[in-house]
Design a protein around this motif. Structure first.
Motif, PDB file in Angstrom:
ATOM      1  N   THR A  35       0.837  -1.186   0.000  1.00  0.00           N
ATOM      2  CA  THR A  35       0.000   0.000   0.000  1.00  0.00           C
ATOM      3  C   THR A  35       0.881   1.249   0.000  1.00  0.00           C
ATOM      4  O   THR A  35       1.934   1.272   0.610  1.00  0.00           O
ATOM      5  N   ILE A  48      -3.686  -5.929   1.228  1.00  0.00           N
ATOM      6  CA  ILE A  48      -4.621  -6.204   2.319  1.00  0.00           C
ATOM      7  C   ILE A  48      -6.058  -6.305   1.816  1.00  0.00           C
ATOM      8  O   ILE A  48      -6.811  -7.199   2.204  1.00  0.00           O
ATOM      9  N   GLU A  49      -6.441  -5.390   0.932  1.00  0.00           N
ATOM     10  CA  GLU A  49      -7.831  -5.412   0.457  1.00  0.00           C
ATOM     11  C   GLU A  49      -8.132  -6.662  -0.353  1.00  0.00           C
ATOM     12  O   GLU A  49      -9.183  -7.287  -0.195  1.00  0.00           O
ATOM     13  N   ALA A  54      -8.326  -9.516   2.077  1.00  0.00           N
ATOM     14  CA  ALA A  54      -9.560  -9.510   2.870  1.00  0.00           C
ATOM     15  C   ALA A  54     -10.746  -9.944   2.017  1.00  0.00           C
ATOM     16  O   ALA A  54     -11.592 -10.736   2.453  1.00  0.00           O
ATOM     17  N   ASP A  55     -10.814  -9.429   0.783  1.00  0.00           N
ATOM     18  CA  ASP A  55     -11.909  -9.820  -0.114  1.00  0.00           C
ATOM     19  C   ASP A  55     -11.853 -11.319  -0.422  1.00  0.00           C
ATOM     20  O   ASP A  55     -12.870 -12.009  -0.421  1.00  0.00           O
ATOM     21  N   HIS A 107     -12.804 -13.367   2.628  1.00  0.00           N
ATOM     22  CA  HIS A 107     -14.258 -13.299   2.825  1.00  0.00           C
ATOM     23  C   HIS A 107     -14.974 -14.226   1.835  1.00  0.00           C
ATOM     24  O   HIS A 107     -15.840 -15.024   2.221  1.00  0.00           O
ATOM     25  N   ILE A 140       0.149 -17.433   8.263  1.00  0.00           N
ATOM     26  CA  ILE A 140       0.599 -16.168   7.677  1.00  0.00           C
ATOM     27  C   ILE A 140       2.082 -15.975   7.971  1.00  0.00           C
ATOM     28  O   ILE A 140       2.485 -15.920   9.136  1.00  0.00           O
ATOM     29  N   ALA A 176       2.938 -10.124   7.602  1.00  0.00           N
ATOM     30  CA  ALA A 176       2.268  -9.908   8.886  1.00  0.00           C
ATOM     31  C   ALA A 176       1.201  -8.824   8.803  1.00  0.00           C
ATOM     32  O   ALA A 176       0.304  -8.765   9.641  1.00  0.00           O
ATOM     33  N   HIS A 177       1.284  -7.984   7.789  1.00  0.00           N
ATOM     34  CA  HIS A 177       0.278  -6.926   7.640  1.00  0.00           C
ATOM     35  C   HIS A 177      -1.101  -7.498   7.318  1.00  0.00           C
ATOM     36  O   HIS A 177      -2.086  -6.780   7.371  1.00  0.00           O
ATOM     37  N   VAL A 190      -2.465  -9.977   9.056  1.00  0.00           N
ATOM     38  CA  VAL A 190      -3.022 -10.584  10.267  1.00  0.00           C
ATOM     39  C   VAL A 190      -4.286  -9.857  10.731  1.00  0.00           C
ATOM     40  O   VAL A 190      -5.262 -10.486  11.148  1.00  0.00           O
ATOM     41  N   GLY A 191      -4.270  -8.541  10.640  1.00  0.00           N
ATOM     42  CA  GLY A 191      -5.437  -7.780  11.079  1.00  0.00           C
ATOM     43  C   GLY A 191      -6.685  -8.136  10.291  1.00  0.00           C
ATOM     44  O   GLY A 191      -7.776  -8.284  10.854  1.00  0.00           O
ATOM     45  N   ALA A 192      -6.530  -8.297   8.984  1.00  0.00           N
ATOM     46  CA  ALA A 192      -7.685  -8.640   8.148  1.00  0.00           C
ATOM     47  C   ALA A 192      -8.210 -10.027   8.502  1.00  0.00           C
ATOM     48  O   ALA A 192      -9.423 -10.266   8.507  1.00  0.00           O
ATOM     49  N   ALA A 223      -7.998 -11.446  11.457  1.00  0.00           N
ATOM     50  CA  ALA A 223      -8.695 -11.321  12.745  1.00  0.00           C
ATOM     51  C   ALA A 223     -10.081 -10.710  12.540  1.00  0.00           C
ATOM     52  O   ALA A 223     -11.053 -11.112  13.178  1.00  0.00           O
ATOM     53  N   SER A 224     -10.160  -9.750  11.629  1.00  0.00           N
ATOM     54  CA  SER A 224     -11.459  -9.137  11.342  1.00  0.00           C
ATOM     55  C   SER A 224     -12.421 -10.144  10.716  1.00  0.00           C
ATOM     56  O   SER A 224     -13.637  -9.992  10.818  1.00  0.00           O
ATOM     57  N   PHE A 254     -10.943 -14.942  12.450  1.00  0.00           N
ATOM     58  CA  PHE A 254      -9.921 -15.957  12.691  1.00  0.00           C
ATOM     59  C   PHE A 254      -9.291 -15.702  14.053  1.00  0.00           C
ATOM     60  O   PHE A 254      -9.112 -14.555  14.462  1.00  0.00           O
ATOM     61  N   ARG A 273     -14.612  -3.584   6.537  1.00  0.00           N
ATOM     62  CA  ARG A 273     -14.842  -4.729   7.411  1.00  0.00           C
ATOM     63  C   ARG A 273     -13.738  -4.829   8.449  1.00  0.00           C
ATOM     64  O   ARG A 273     -13.966  -5.097   9.608  1.00  0.00           O
ATOM     65  N   VAL A 274     -12.500  -4.599   7.998  1.00  0.00           N
ATOM     66  CA  VAL A 274     -11.373  -4.650   8.922  1.00  0.00           C
ATOM     67  C   VAL A 274     -11.560  -3.622  10.019  1.00  0.00           C
ATOM     68  O   VAL A 274     -11.416  -3.898  11.204  1.00  0.00           O
ATOM     69  N   ALA A 333     -14.480  -4.150  12.639  1.00  0.00           N
ATOM     70  CA  ALA A 333     -14.306  -5.205  13.632  1.00  0.00           C
ATOM     71  C   ALA A 333     -13.266  -4.833  14.684  1.00  0.00           C
ATOM     72  O   ALA A 333     -13.027  -5.566  15.607  1.00  0.00           O
ATOM     73  N   ALA A 350      -4.987  -6.801  16.176  1.00  0.00           N
ATOM     74  CA  ALA A 350      -4.153  -7.589  15.265  1.00  0.00           C
ATOM     75  C   ALA A 350      -3.632  -6.757  14.099  1.00  0.00           C
ATOM     76  O   ALA A 350      -2.640  -7.119  13.468  1.00  0.00           O
ATOM     77  N   HIS A 351      -4.281  -5.634  13.829  1.00  0.00           N
ATOM     78  CA  HIS A 351      -3.814  -4.780  12.733  1.00  0.00           C
ATOM     79  C   HIS A 351      -2.448  -4.170  13.026  1.00  0.00           C
ATOM     80  O   HIS A 351      -1.823  -3.608  12.139  1.00  0.00           O
ATOM     81  N   GLY A 399       1.597  -6.185  11.709  1.00  0.00           N
ATOM     82  CA  GLY A 399       2.459  -5.871  10.574  1.00  0.00           C
ATOM     83  C   GLY A 399       3.509  -4.830  10.916  1.00  0.00           C
ATOM     84  O   GLY A 399       4.675  -4.952  10.526  1.00  0.00           O
TER      85      GLY A 399
END
Lengths: 385, 385
Positions: free
Chosen positions: A61, A140-141, A144-145, A148, A166, A171-172, A174-176, A178-179, A182, B70-71, B74, B171-172, B175
């Protein structure tokens, strides 16, 4: 880790499966729990195969600040082949096909270009799926998509557990994850494993737990004069500075993949320079207050000086120890720090009985693994045979 | 987990420290390794105390797409008190002070408003620091800046290891920590622990490893007719479908915090409905191919039917088992799946010897923990006393 075929990565991960007997509940990656998914594996494999175009290598990003720039700069590109991101049908299929690598094609089928692509994955033996960690989208997007869309598809297919490893290089993401509900499962230096149990409340979560124990050793070594090898800690709760005159047995942690006898002789050598041979396990302690909320199993081992020697010069590991000496047994066994009747008092009684020749403890046997597996496994018992 | 005082959170985490003897290397959170940081703790405490204003509650980054929304949606707000983010001196100190909570003030000192704030943390006993997981900034940029500033400060102070626990609700941030050269250490469902060893190559990394073992049990139960309790798996590598006529002992994993005798009787009851009592450990197997690359310790336990009964009706746990029956011992001991001379052949020989009254195995003793700790710990040995 390059992007491999689905079969190859699944084999790599599944090869860690447990010996197929006596540890059913530990079988990787799922502990079976209901009849609903028997024979489900082939269905999952066939129906949830996905497009290799998911293996998208996009740059990080755009950085928007100094901090974000550091985050972005340290993020490596996805190790998968740089395939075009095809979220519309504008890219001709022929062109898309041309970008496919031989290795990543064979287990995939293409899906509609309009929908987010599901993540590359393989079925496990228990009705779950294992996402290929080498082929996660870096953006990330997109990730995440895709996650999902994957979860939606897996739910429709009746998939039970999802394993999502992961790499720390991504590691970036991981947040997605968790959202997307997971949870963390376990982690090693270079990756974190996340899981989601898709049946939710409909079926008890039978994913096996992460590792629960540390294993430690203590070493009881007697020389020809009846003196025993004792040490004083330099730091920590057992440090001589906080517990005056506290002499104790050399101790240490069994390393991953290491057998107890090897750990005991290694620790004694590292801490004191004394070369020893393993004799037996005198006793085992099972505690439940180890670091990080884990339990520990402690093996008290009897060792003897190597090659029949009656004594051995000591070389103190000065980084960790304040002292290491051959000393009278009473300096440890009758220490003011050892409460009478406590478990350590009992452990020392086992040592004393062993020193008098009244107690052997448990021997060990390195035996063929069996079940078609190579190598040996070590067993401990006090059987005479 | 609310934002607590530094002393309180450090105590909470450090309370998991190991019994202060025989397991020095497992002491939490650091294994001592050099003299350089003896007595360093108070220095670190005094010099690296930080501002409570770090406990900043900012909303999540503005969402830029469906996936990111979504990220963001949550992601809960930071649980710390909503203090103003003071990166300039425009906010009067009096106003800042007014926002401080009693609990978070006592261990802090303010720093320049111009620089990123270091993360709230406490010293450990080995020259390292433990970041307070309840007070991480929620904004990725602020977190990354703070972590960077913290690492710079800690390096100047000679700090050795850094423990950074990130809740799954944040978790975000993982990273950014990875970008700051933090590695994964371990994870539980609700958090991941990351570490960084600041001395780098100057000193060997002595941070203790994560848990290395699973512990399993197998149960040998004989009824009054000399029949033994055997099961057939429904799925997995030991499934009856893939190994015809494969009868085996009931097995299972020891749960975290559970003692071996309890695990053995629990698993037998869950799988077969048979109420049993623990008798002894007949043997132990140490393997190194457990799930997730871990090792495993398997305790073969002799049990007897409870209350002196000679037999007990079986209630099969149908979710996991294809069958459970009282059967002739030869159905397991002489199975075509058990290679002669393999470790399981040896284990079954121990069972057979026990059934004939020729081998007792190891008893267990629940003894006071000692070292000023409450409760008991279980030890195993074959001593007669």
């Amino acid at each position: 880790m390059a992007c491999a075929t689905t079969a190859a990565f699944a084999s790599r991960i599944l090869s860690r499966a447990h010996p197929p007997v006596l540890r059913r509940s530990a079988a990787f990656p799922f502990r079976p729990s209901s009849a609903s998914s028997i024979g489900y594996r082939s269905d999952v494999s066939a129906r949830s195969a996905v497009s290799p175009r998911l293996a998208t290598a996009r740059g990080p990003t755009v950085a928007t600040s100094g901090a974000r720039a550091r985050v972005a700069a340290a993020r490596p590109a996805c190790p998968c082949p740089p395939l075009p991101r095809a979220r519309s049908s504008l890219i001709p299929h022929a062109a898309q096909d041309a970008t496919k690598t031989k290795g990543s094609v064979e287990t995939h089928t293409d899906m509609s270009d309009d929908a987010p692509k599901t993540l590359k994955h393989a079925a496990d033996r228990y009705g779950g799926v294992i996402v290929d960690p080498a082929c996660l989208p870096d953006d990330i997007e997109i990730f995440a998509d895709s996650l999902h869309a994957s979860v939606v598809a897996w739910k429709e297919q009746g998939v039970r557990g999802v394993w999502l490893q992961i790499p720390i290089t991504q590691a970036h993401l991981v947040g997605a994850a968790a959202s997307a509900e997971f949870e963390f499962h376990h982690a090693e230096k270079t990756h974190v494993m996340m899981t989601r149990w898709l049946p939710g409340a409909l079926e008890e979560n039978h994913l096996p737990p992460n590792a629960s124990h540390q294993v430690g050793i203590g070493a009881f070594v007697v020389n020809g004069e009846g003196k025993i090898l004792l040490v004083q800690e330099k730091r920590g709760p057992a440090a001589a500075s906080s517990r005056p005159n506290f002499w104790k047995l050399p101790t240490g942690l069994v390393e991953q993949g290491e057998d107890v006898p090897d750990a005991a002789t290694r620790e004694v050598f590292e801490e004191t320079g004394v070369n020893t041979e393993f004799v037996s396990v005198l006793g085992i302690r099972h505690g439940h207050n180890a670091p990080f909320g884990k339990s520990d199993l402690f093996f008290l081992c009897a060792l003897k000086i190597k090659d029949g020697q009656t004594t051995h010069p000591i070389s103190v590991q000065e980084a960790e120890l304040a002292a290491a000496e051959w000393r009278d047994a009473k300096d440890a066994f009758e220490s003011e720090h050892i409460e009478k009747g406590s478990h350590m008092d009992h452990m020392y009684a086992l040592c004393a009985a062993h020193a008098k020749g009244e107690y052997d403890g448990m021997g060990f046997q390195a035996l063929p693994a069996g079940f078609g597996r190579e190598g040996t496994v070590v067993t401990y018992s006090n059987a005479k045979s």
